[in-house]
Design a protein around this motif. Structure first.
Motif, PDB file in Angstrom:
ATOM      1  N   ARG A 116      47.535  35.651 -39.694  1.00  0.00           N
ATOM      2  CA  ARG A 116      47.672  37.077 -39.985  1.00  0.00           C
ATOM      3  C   ARG A 116      48.155  38.215 -38.856  1.00  0.00           C
ATOM      4  N   TYR A 130      56.284  35.551 -31.028  1.00  0.00           N
ATOM      5  CA  TYR A 130      55.634  35.133 -32.373  1.00  0.00           C
ATOM      6  C   TYR A 130      56.578  34.577 -32.905  1.00  0.00           C
ATOM      7  N   TYR A 135      55.764  31.935 -36.351  1.00  0.00           N
ATOM      8  CA  TYR A 135      55.110  33.093 -37.803  1.00  0.00           C
ATOM      9  C   TYR A 135      56.367  33.748 -37.927  1.00  0.00           C
ATOM     10  N   GLU A 156      53.240  35.953 -40.348  1.00  0.00           N
ATOM     11  CA  GLU A 156      51.610  35.061 -40.844  1.00  0.00           C
ATOM     12  C   GLU A 156      52.866  33.513 -40.138  1.00  0.00           C
ATOM     13  N   LYS A 157      51.541  32.502 -40.181  1.00  0.00           N
ATOM     14  CA  LYS A 157      51.576  31.254 -39.515  1.00  0.00           C
ATOM     15  C   LYS A 157      50.805  30.276 -40.093  1.00  0.00           C
TER      16      LYS A 157
END
Length: 160
Positions: A116, A130, A135, A156-157
């Protein structure tokens, strides 16, 4: 051969402090300064936030070095990436991607299912970077750091 291949990534050392502070000021000037209020910019300088951050957390950083010069940094704890900065003179040379590769690999190795981080809605260059790494937006809220009416994006990823 790309410039990224000439990068050396290593843990930060105490003698990197001046270079790390310079990187943080560089990215402040090129990214945040145009988007925040004069009062917020004044507080940043007056409080010497880069020196404070490096003093508190600098030895947790990983740095990218090219030809003996520290040109970028990444800082994470647990699954949260707190900072990714590449000196503006070295932007778009692969240093940011290499630092993120390391951070994501270490976060995954530590057993976290995702990484994150935060960016601001005005920072479309970071959002594109990102997004290209996978992400996705996981939330948005008022930016408390700059007191300038900005909106923060939580990204987030999933890892692995």
């Amino acid at each position: 051969m790309t410039q990224a291949k000439y990068l050396h990534i290593r843990p930060a050392r105490a003698d990197d402090s001046a270079a790390l502070i310079a990187i943080l000021y560089s990215t402040f000037q090129s990214t945040w300064r145009p988007a925040i209020t004069p009062a917020a910019a004044g507080a940043y300088a007056r409080e010497n936030r880069p020196a404070d951050y490096v003093g508190r957390c600098g030895l947790e950083f990983r740095v990218a070095e090219r030809a003996g010069e520290v040109i970028g940094l990444v800082h994470w704890r647990n699954d949260f990436i707190h900072a990714l900065h590449v000196h503006s003179a070295h932007a778009r040379t692969g240093a940011g991607a290499a630092l993120m590769d390391l951070a994501e690999a270490e976060i995954a190795h530590a057993g976290f299912p995702s990484a994150r981080l935060e960016t601001d809605t005005f920072n479309t260059a970071s959002q594109a970077f990102y997004a290209g790494r996978g992400y996705v937006e996981a939330g948005r809220y008022p930016d408390a750091e700059w007191d300038s009416g900005l909106t923060t994006l939580l990204l987030e990823k999933r890892l692995g």
